[in-house]
Design an enzyme around this catalytic site. Structure first.
Site, PDB file in Angstrom:
ATOM      1  N   LYS A 171      47.635  30.629  29.341  1.00  0.00           N
ATOM      2  CA  LYS A 171      48.424  31.119  30.344  1.00  0.00           C
ATOM      3  C   LYS A 171      49.246  29.907  30.967  1.00  0.00           C
ATOM      4  O   LYS A 171      48.869  28.882  31.210  1.00  0.00           O
ATOM      5  CB  LYS A 171      47.443  31.409  31.662  1.00  0.00           C
ATOM      6  CG  LYS A 171      48.165  31.635  32.989  1.00  0.00           C
ATOM      7  CD  LYS A 171      47.423  31.894  34.167  1.00  0.00           C
ATOM      8  CE  LYS A 171      48.090  31.767  35.574  1.00  0.00           C
ATOM      9  NZ  LYS A 171      47.144  32.137  36.619  1.00  0.00           N
ATOM     10  N   GLY A 209      46.686  32.230  46.051  1.00  0.00           N
ATOM     11  CA  GLY A 209      45.598  31.803  47.145  1.00  0.00           C
ATOM     12  C   GLY A 209      45.890  32.607  48.578  1.00  0.00           C
ATOM     13  O   GLY A 209      44.932  32.171  49.497  1.00  0.00           O
ATOM     14  N   ALA A 228      48.136  36.598  41.059  1.00  0.00           N
ATOM     15  CA  ALA A 228      48.368  35.858  42.404  1.00  0.00           C
ATOM     16  C   ALA A 228      48.830  36.700  43.488  1.00  0.00           C
ATOM     17  O   ALA A 228      49.732  37.627  43.487  1.00  0.00           O
ATOM     18  CB  ALA A 228      49.205  34.744  42.272  1.00  0.00           C
ATOM     19  N   GLY A 229      48.143  36.534  44.641  1.00  0.00           N
ATOM     20  CA  GLY A 229      48.382  37.261  45.905  1.00  0.00           C
ATOM     21  C   GLY A 229      47.648  38.425  46.288  1.00  0.00           C
ATOM     22  O   GLY A 229      47.357  38.656  47.572  1.00  0.00           O
ATOM     23  N   ASN A 259      41.958  34.996  41.342  1.00  0.00           N
ATOM     24  CA  ASN A 259      40.641  34.063  41.466  1.00  0.00           C
ATOM     25  C   ASN A 259      40.290  33.922  42.817  1.00  0.00           C
ATOM     26  O   ASN A 259      39.209  34.378  43.235  1.00  0.00           O
ATOM     27  CB  ASN A 259      41.342  32.805  40.879  1.00  0.00           C
ATOM     28  CG  ASN A 259      40.007  31.744  40.648  1.00  0.00           C
ATOM     29  OD1 ASN A 259      40.050  30.790  39.984  1.00  0.00           O
ATOM     30  ND2 ASN A 259      38.943  31.975  41.377  1.00  0.00           N
ATOM     31  N   THR A 260      40.921  33.417  43.636  1.00  0.00           N
ATOM     32  CA  THR A 260      40.364  33.582  45.121  1.00  0.00           C
ATOM     33  C   THR A 260      40.182  34.652  45.990  1.00  0.00           C
ATOM     34  O   THR A 260      39.266  34.743  46.652  1.00  0.00           O
ATOM     35  CB  THR A 260      41.722  32.946  46.060  1.00  0.00           C
ATOM     36  OG1 THR A 260      42.418  31.559  45.217  1.00  0.00           O
ATOM     37  CG2 THR A 260      41.413  32.173  47.398  1.00  0.00           C
TER      38      THR A 260
END
Lengths: 67, 264
Positions: B101, B162, B188-189, B210-211
């Site tokens: 990535k 995040g 993301a997001g 992830n987050t």
């Protein structure tokens, strides 16, 4: 006496040593690591034969959690 | 249902890709990964601690490479050069593993991608034989350029890393999906399961997060919710939703046989 930068930290050694010996001194033998010497990958298979020189810059990395 | 995600010729059952950062400990990391059903997991490459305790727990023990496909990332890199060096180290670290990535960030506050450095790094990495899954902005022109360079998946942000703000610009994601042949994965997001479902309903090939999982009060339960959100969204996309209408003159129940009506 040679000075080698390891992960940005200056380390001194009484004489030149191989990467394999350095790895052993750092208790990293057998660990899954990768090593870059002066911007170039040092393949694991060459650790025993590569002699460090004064002024070398090493980066030693591992895999950690990340997104 | 035979509906595999195919990246660089390899097929995966799960369309949810997850990160391994920000968990309380490796036990929680592993439990969340298992609940998510993810097969591809991102990992970061960092300097080893020089004063390392030999018995310190290790990500590789908790998340074995025999069970998961590692996707080493370039998180924290702000130049093409740093990103390329990081992934060369990753390939050496992971025994020649070439699926990576790429992300090159623009500034530490927003973590918004620097697409100019990203494009430069992508060119070098593809030339060196890496299979590059690339994090980028939701600019359709840049996304197409990254595909043309030879990236194996293009991963636009839905909103900032995040942030948990969800899908802020579905129209751009659609523009990207219309133009590209390689898998488009929202990276993301995403904040909650409905965000993941929306991304999949739009037609995205997958979602990387992830987050949204690690930052939930109960990460393992959220991982399970995300798995279902991705699956539900994918099935809805494949099923083809009904058209939206302001109102319908066609009720769901029979119009005949209503009591009290006059028979003619």
């Amino acid at each position: 006496m040679i000075t080698v930068s390891i992960n940005g930290e200056a380390r001194q050694f009484p004489q030149t040593i191989t990467i394999a010996a350095l790895i052993e001194q750092m208790s990293l033998t057998g660990k899954r690591i990768a090593l870059e010497r002066n911007g170039e990958i040092a393949p694991r298979g060459t650790f025993a034969t590569q002699q460090l020189a004064d002024g070398d810059k090493l980066e030693i990395v591992v895999a950690v959690g990340g997104g | 249902m035979n509906d595999k995600l195919i990246i660089a010729g390899k097929s995966y059952n799960s369309r949810l890709l997850v990160g391994t950062g920000k968990y309380k400990d490796f036990t929680e990391t592993r439990a969340a990964l298992d609940a998510s059903g993810a097969e591809i997991v991102t990992v970061a490459i960092r300097r080893t601690n020089l004063g390392q305790n030999a018995n310190e727990p290790n990500l590789l023990d908790a998340v074995p490479m025999s069970k998961f496909t590692y996707l080493p990332n370039t998180a924290g890199c702000y130049t093409a050069d740093d990103a390329v060096r990081t992934l060369r180290l990753a390939r050496e670290l992971l025994d020649g593993h070439s699926l990576v990535k790429l992300e090159v960030l623009g500034d530490p506050q927003s973590l918004y991608p620097n697409v100019i450095e990203t494009i430069a790094a992508a060119k070098t990495l593809v030339a060196e034989g890496f299979q590059v899954m690339v994090y980028t902005s939701d600019d359709p022109i840049v996304a197409k350029q990254l595909e043309d360079i030879g990236c194996v998946a293009v991963m636009p942000l839905a909103s900032l890393i995040g942030s948990g703000m969800g899908i802020l610009n579905p129209w751009n994601l659609q523009l990207i999906m219309e133009r590209l042949q390689v898998p488009v994965i929202v990276d993301a997001g995403v904040g909650t399961a409905s965000d993941a479902a929306i991304a999949m309903e739009l037609g995205c090939a997958g979602v990387l997060m992830n987050t949204a999982i690690a930052g939930a009060k109960d990460p393992v339960l959220m991982a399970s919710a995300m798995k279902k959100g991705v699956e539900a969204g994918r099935e809805a996309f494949l099923a083809g939703r009904m058209p939206k209408k302001l109102y319908s003159a066609s009720p769901s129940s029979p119009t005949a046989g209503i009591i009290g009506s006059v028979r003619s």
